[in-house]
Design an enzyme around this catalytic site. Structure first.
Site, PDB file in Angstrom:
ATOM      1  N   GLY A  72       0.970  -1.003  -0.453  1.00  0.00           N
ATOM      2  CA  GLY A  72       0.092  -0.010   0.270  1.00  0.00           C
ATOM      3  C   GLY A  72       0.640   1.198  -0.334  1.00  0.00           C
ATOM      4  O   GLY A  72       0.549   2.353  -0.763  1.00  0.00           O
ATOM      5  N   GLN A 181      -7.493  -0.301   4.523  1.00  0.00           N
ATOM      6  CA  GLN A 181      -8.359  -0.520   5.294  1.00  0.00           C
ATOM      7  C   GLN A 181      -9.467  -1.077   5.301  1.00  0.00           C
ATOM      8  O   GLN A 181     -10.449  -2.220   5.643  1.00  0.00           O
ATOM      9  CB  GLN A 181      -7.930   0.465   6.309  1.00  0.00           C
ATOM     10  CG  GLN A 181      -6.955   0.952   7.121  1.00  0.00           C
ATOM     11  CD  GLN A 181      -6.157  -0.563   8.141  1.00  0.00           C
ATOM     12  OE1 GLN A 181      -7.181  -1.303   8.603  1.00  0.00           O
ATOM     13  NE2 GLN A 181      -5.353  -0.207   8.310  1.00  0.00           N
ATOM     14  N   GLY A 202      -2.058  -6.547   0.321  1.00  0.00           N
ATOM     15  CA  GLY A 202      -2.794  -7.879   0.619  1.00  0.00           C
ATOM     16  C   GLY A 202      -2.736  -8.400   2.050  1.00  0.00           C
ATOM     17  O   GLY A 202      -3.852  -9.467   1.830  1.00  0.00           O
ATOM     18  N   THR A 239      10.825  -8.092 -11.647  1.00  0.00           N
ATOM     19  CA  THR A 239      10.043  -9.739 -12.494  1.00  0.00           C
ATOM     20  C   THR A 239       8.766  -9.531 -11.065  1.00  0.00           C
ATOM     21  O   THR A 239       9.011  -8.995  -9.869  1.00  0.00           O
ATOM     22  CB  THR A 239      10.998 -10.225 -11.507  1.00  0.00           C
ATOM     23  OG1 THR A 239      11.987 -10.367 -12.662  1.00  0.00           O
ATOM     24  CG2 THR A 239      10.203 -11.864 -12.092  1.00  0.00           C
ATOM     25  N   CYS A 327       2.395   1.082  12.170  1.00  0.00           N
ATOM     26  CA  CYS A 327       3.710   2.180  11.379  1.00  0.00           C
ATOM     27  C   CYS A 327       4.458   3.100  11.993  1.00  0.00           C
ATOM     28  O   CYS A 327       5.165   3.633  12.175  1.00  0.00           O
ATOM     29  CB  CYS A 327       3.264   2.286  10.086  1.00  0.00           C
ATOM     30  SG  CYS A 327       2.658   1.305   9.037  1.00  0.00           S
TER      31      CYS A 327
END
Length: 395
Positions: A72, A181, A202, A239, A327
């Site tokens: 995110g 969220q 995810g 990749t 965070c």
């Protein structure tokens, strides 16, 4: 200590077994690089294509509008920085709010200090809901982007996204929302809500860590963020994280399929949590909107005590919770979100965020509230501030 009660699902969630099962073959059996042209690699490419479709379907979007990222924060950075670069000939003004995740706020600070952007940080009300009149008044001929989070990561308040989307469209301005969220917790249709860009991650919806996406509406002129190869239609080189992408697709499909039943249960347990805390513990405040909030979010502030002390004592009982965003958990400063909704420093410091999952039971809620009552009472008994307050109440 008995079983662990995990109440920090806003920080990260447990990867669902069916998601892990979907990912496993792409580590050891179908491990080809999806950019290669031989048949073996096509299996990896098929996995990526399927996941892109699962996520697009969950948003009412087109497959080609989904761009995979590492999470995110990268998606937020991409949306703001690349939009600023692409549209700076039109203007240099961005509107956001005071309660955004730091992935937005710090990116805005960078653009302001290093790139010459003008940023307006719109106020929110006491429930953490953006003031639409103030947002619209902030628009200038130089405004190129409005970025408002879908739902707040700390207090759970859900913003009037459809109304914001309509304001942006009326003024010909792009609208980005950080839905980290909200995606998987509330229904989202990007066309119905007028969203031009959307960020997600995810690991917030029982998917793996290290994978996210940025939805970019077709026609939005946004530049590459990572330069190198031609991956992600030449917009995000590198990749592809095939297992992560496959896992995210499975997690998104699962989240949409189970949303109604899952969130109904979470709301029931959430409301029981809130009801007991508010009725049985004095001098406590519910943070965030009472009803327009994420199904799994409980955020309360207890006067006269420190949130960190509560967390450590809850941990002794096997309860994992938070005092705010993961965070910023190492910070001694009070939450910028709680200050923005008008809480004084001393009350903001006593905040506790508990974010539930479908596995959280009523018994879990009762256990935690019973322990909280003991903890709060014990901490207040040692607080000179509380002692002075009680003396004043008696006089």
């Amino acid at each position: 200590m008995g079983k662990m009660i995990y109440l920090d699902n806003a920080a990260t969630t447990k990867t669902a077994p069916e998601v892990v099962e979907a990912m496993l073959p792409y580590f050891t059996e179908m491990y080809g690089n999806p950019s290669s042209i031989y048949d073996f690699a096509s299996k990896s490419k098929e996995g990526v294509t399927k996941a892109r479709g699962q996520i697009a379907d969950a948003l009412g979007a087109k497959r080609e509008e989904i761009y995979f990222t590492a999470g995110g924060s990268e998606a937020d950075n991409w949306a703001l920085k690349a939009t600023f670069e692409a549209y700076k000939s039109k203007g240099n003004h961005i509107i956001t709010t005071k309660i955004e995740h730091h992935a937005i706020l710090h990116t805005c600070e960078y653009l302001e200090k290093e790139r010459g952007a003008k940023i307006t940080y719109v106020d929110v009300d006491e429930n953490g809901i953006v003031k639409l009149d103030e947002l619209e008044k902030a628009i200038t001929p130089e405004t190129i982007l409005i970025s408002v989070m879908f739902a707040n990561n700390e207090i759970g308040s859900i913003q009037p996204i459809k109304e914001i989307g309509a304001i942006a469209k009326e003024h010909g301005i792009l609208f980005h929302t950080d839905a980290v969220q909200a995606f998987g917790q509330v229904p989202i249709n990007v066309d119905e809500l007028g969203i031009d860009m959307l960020s997600s991650s995810g690991h917030k919806l029982n998917g793996p860590k290290g994978i996210g996406f940025l939805y970019i509406r077709k026609g939005v002129k946004i530049r590459s963020f990572v330069h190198g190869g031609a991956q992600e239609r030449k917009r995000r080189a590198g990749t592809e994280n095939v297992p992560g992408i496959v896992g995210y697709g499975a997690a998104a499909e699962r989240a949409i399929r189970t949303m109604e039943e899952r969130t109904a249960k979470e709301i029931q347990v959430r409301d029981h949590f809130i009801d007991r805390i508010m009725k049985e513990i004095p001098y406590v405040k519910l943070n965030g909107h009472p009803t327009k909030r994420l199904p799994n979010n409980v955020n309360v502030s207890f006067q006269f005590i420190e949130g960190e002390s509560m967390l450590l004592m809850l941990d002794n009982y096997g309860v994992c919770a938070s005092s705010g965003s993961a965070c910023t958990s190492g910070s001694l400063d009070p939450s910028h979100v709680l200050l923005a909704i008008g809480l004084p420093h001393e009350i903001a410091h006593g905040s506790l965020r508990m974010t539930l999952s479908e596995e959280t039971t009523m018994e879990d809620a009762d256990f935690v509230v019973d322990k909280l009552k003991e903890i709060v009472s014990g901490l207040r008994a040692m607080s000179p501030l509380y002692e002075d307050f009680i003396k004043k109440q008696k006089n």
